[in-house]
Design an enzyme around this catalytic site. Structure first.
Site, PDB file in Angstrom:
ATOM      1  N   GLY A 138       0.800  -1.218   0.000  1.00 48.41           N
ATOM      2  CA  GLY A 138       0.000   0.000   0.000  1.00 48.41           C
ATOM      3  C   GLY A 138       0.826   1.258   0.000  1.00 48.41           C
ATOM      4  O   GLY A 138       0.384   2.303  -0.493  1.00 48.41           O
TER       5      GLY A 138
ATOM      6  N   SER B 199       7.007   4.446   3.744  1.00 41.63           N
ATOM      7  CA  SER B 199       6.614   3.272   4.528  1.00 41.63           C
ATOM      8  C   SER B 199       5.622   3.758   5.559  1.00 41.63           C
ATOM      9  O   SER B 199       5.992   4.495   6.477  1.00 41.63           O
ATOM     10  CB  SER B 199       7.828   2.635   5.205  1.00 41.63           C
ATOM     11  OG  SER B 199       7.412   1.685   6.186  1.00 41.63           O
TER      12      SER B 199
ATOM     13  N   SER C 298       4.099   2.368   8.038  1.00 40.30           N
ATOM     14  CA  SER C 298       4.469   1.999   9.410  1.00 40.30           C
ATOM     15  C   SER C 298       5.810   2.585   9.812  1.00 40.30           C
ATOM     16  O   SER C 298       6.083   2.804  10.991  1.00 40.30           O
ATOM     17  CB  SER C 298       4.533   0.479   9.541  1.00 40.30           C
ATOM     18  OG  SER C 298       5.637  -0.039   8.804  1.00 40.30           O
TER      19      SER C 298
ATOM     20  N   ARG D  30      -2.854   0.496   2.877  1.00 44.68           N
ATOM     21  CA  ARG D  30      -3.624   0.634   1.633  1.00 44.68           C
ATOM     22  C   ARG D  30      -4.752   1.650   1.786  1.00 44.68           C
ATOM     23  O   ARG D  30      -5.244   2.189   0.782  1.00 44.68           O
ATOM     24  CB  ARG D  30      -4.172  -0.720   1.191  1.00 44.68           C
ATOM     25  CG  ARG D  30      -5.180  -1.345   2.140  1.00 44.68           C
ATOM     26  CD  ARG D  30      -5.494  -2.783   1.711  1.00 44.68           C
ATOM     27  NE  ARG D  30      -6.532  -3.405   2.498  1.00 44.68           N
ATOM     28  CZ  ARG D  30      -6.349  -4.002   3.664  1.00 44.68           C
ATOM     29  NH1 ARG D  30      -5.132  -4.011   4.217  1.00 44.68           N
ATOM     30  NH2 ARG D  30      -7.362  -4.570   4.302  1.00 44.68           N
TER      31      ARG D  30
ATOM     32  N   GLU E 137      -6.484  -7.900  -0.987  1.00 46.51           N
ATOM     33  CA  GLU E 137      -6.397  -7.569   0.439  1.00 46.51           C
ATOM     34  C   GLU E 137      -7.758  -7.317   1.087  1.00 46.51           C
ATOM     35  O   GLU E 137      -8.018  -7.786   2.193  1.00 46.51           O
ATOM     36  CB  GLU E 137      -5.494  -6.356   0.637  1.00 46.51           C
ATOM     37  CG  GLU E 137      -4.031  -6.642   0.337  1.00 46.51           C
ATOM     38  CD  GLU E 137      -3.120  -5.543   0.846  1.00 46.51           C
ATOM     39  OE1 GLU E 137      -2.866  -5.485   2.066  1.00 46.51           O
ATOM     40  OE2 GLU E 137      -2.671  -4.734   0.012  1.00 46.51           O
TER      41      GLU E 137
ATOM     42  N   HIS F 244       1.052 -10.022 -26.583  1.00 48.58           N
ATOM     43  CA  HIS F 244       2.181 -10.695 -27.231  1.00 48.58           C
ATOM     44  C   HIS F 244       2.623 -11.945 -26.482  1.00 48.58           C
ATOM     45  O   HIS F 244       3.647 -12.542 -26.843  1.00 48.58           O
ATOM     46  CB  HIS F 244       3.356  -9.713 -27.362  1.00 48.58           C
ATOM     47  CG  HIS F 244       3.049  -8.549 -28.247  1.00 48.58           C
ATOM     48  ND1 HIS F 244       3.374  -8.518 -29.582  1.00 48.58           N
ATOM     49  CD2 HIS F 244       2.418  -7.380 -27.977  1.00 48.58           C
ATOM     50  CE1 HIS F 244       2.965  -7.363 -30.103  1.00 48.58           C
ATOM     51  NE2 HIS F 244       2.381  -6.653 -29.141  1.00 48.58           N
TER      52      HIS F 244
ATOM     53  N   LYS G 279       5.173 -12.206   8.058  1.00 46.44           N
ATOM     54  CA  LYS G 279       6.096 -11.340   8.770  1.00 46.44           C
ATOM     55  C   LYS G 279       6.596 -12.000  10.053  1.00 46.44           C
ATOM     56  O   LYS G 279       7.782 -11.899  10.405  1.00 46.44           O
ATOM     57  CB  LYS G 279       5.423 -10.000   9.086  1.00 46.44           C
ATOM     58  CG  LYS G 279       5.194  -9.119   7.864  1.00 46.44           C
ATOM     59  CD  LYS G 279       4.506  -7.830   8.257  1.00 46.44           C
ATOM     60  CE  LYS G 279       4.301  -6.926   7.049  1.00 46.44           C
ATOM     61  NZ  LYS G 279       3.592  -5.660   7.406  1.00 46.44           N
TER      62      LYS G 279
END
Length: 358
Positions: free
Chosen positions: A59, A101, A103, A153, A239, A255, A350
């Site tokens: 996000g 970022s 966070s 997000r 999400e 293609h 994580k």
């Protein structure tokens, strides 16, 4: 009663109120403009920018994609998006690196910032705090500190606007904030069609969510203004709605990936849905390809739905598609009877990565 027409059931699946985050997107953009005007730094410390790299994941990273799409016909320097631990080799002291970022603790972004410092690149940072704030303070990096309490997000308005307003102040996105202030009221008008009180029969977002329900979704977009929007749609469907989705762009996939739409795909037709994002600025040949490919996909028994941008300016059209896609992903989450806010599988990843480092 259709679950999408039952407000109590909608609210029951949304205890953390993702609906309001999506509804308030125009107000978030307006608040971000105010914050951007308060972001004071010495613009003269960013002279002779030869190229721009934005750093971010998920996000936080999509803001850089939208910036690149919107400035494609306006910027006179190359732009790259870094979604990794290391920057491209060309990055040097004439490169502007904008690290985002939400966070402030995204490990890939922090590693890329360290890489940028080692190469003496020009740096700006956007975060709510965390380690990125600490790094910024230690190294005199201009930091835009965002309001907390959101999923990354759901903070796209802040992340995108702060990125753009930094570029505006250093001379690479002139007039952006004034243009955005004109777009915000239009987005407020657009959302009137998508509000939860409107029944499925007259609500385009609810209607499209129904068509995508229980399907793997493929989002196809143009290669210019809508390419980043297609990435955003894919991410939001994954999400918010916890639905597997993929994205690609015209004309490139014509293609290679197009061959996958062979007659054998008809066995999977009931499990697939295609969304084609369209814009009045699409190249004439791209529009022609969209028409032909859409019919080809339909001939395989797969529904291909055209979604058109709304508005006169490129900025309004791009953000209108973002807004619509966010509402669609929300209503699809309700149909899937899932909470649109948590992303438990990412949290589990994580945790596993952290344990692996021990």
């Amino acid at each position: 009663m259709n679950i999408l027409d039952d407000i109590e059931k909608i609210r029951a699946h949304d205890p953390e109120n993702m609906y309001n985050r999506i509804f308030d997107f125009p107000e978030q953009l307006a608040d971000a403009v105010k914050l951007g005007k308060l972001w004071k730094f010495d613009a003269s410390a960013f002279p002779g920018i030869k190229n721009i790299v934005t750093v971010g994941m998920g996000g936080s990273g999509i803001a850089g994609d939208l910036m690149r799409s919107y400035l494609r016909t306006k910027l006179l320097v190359p732009v790259d998006i870094c979604r990794s631990y290391a920057l491209p080799e060309y990055v040097d002291d004439e490169t502007l690196v904008v690290a985002a970022s939400y966070s402030g603790n995204t490990e890939e972004t922090l590693a890329a910032v360290d890489d940028a410092l080692n190469r003496k690149a020009m740096l700006a940072a956007i975060a709510t705090g965390g380690l990125l704030e600490e790094v910024a303070q230690l190294n005199d990096i201009p930091l835009a500190k965002l309001p907390g309490g959101l999923q990354p997000r759901a903070a796209l308005g802040y992340l995108f606007v702060m990125t753009m307003m930094f570029l505006e102040q250093v001379g690479h996105a002139k007039g952006f904030s004034k243009e955005l202030e004109k777009v915000i009221p239009q987005l407020q008008k657009h959302r009137e069609k998508y509000i939860e009180d409107n029944s499925t029969t007259i609500n385009p977002a609810k209607n499209l969510a129904q068509k995508l329900h229980k399907k793997i979704v493929i989002v196809y977009s143009g290669p210019t203004l809508t390419d980043a929007v297609g990435r955003r749609w894919k991410a939001q469907l994954c999400e918010n709605a916890k639905t597997l989705a993929f994205a690609n762009q015209f004309p490139e996939f014509n293609h290679n990936e197009l061959v996958g739409w062979s007659p054998s795909i008809e066995e999977l037709a009931s499990h697939l849905a295609v969304v084609i994002l369209r814009d009045l600025g699409d190249h004439p040949q791209v529009r022609q390809r969209m028409n032909i490919v859409g019919e080809l996909i339909r001939s395989r028994g797969v529904e291909a739905i055209d979604v058109h941008s709304r508005g006169e300016t490129e900025l309004e059209r791009m953000l209108s598609l973002v807004q619509f896609g966010d509402f669609v992903s929300y209503y699809l989450a309700i149909l899937n009877e899932v909470d649109p806010t948590p992303v438990k599988i990412i949290d589990a990843l994580k945790k596993a990565l952290a344990e692996a480092k021990k």
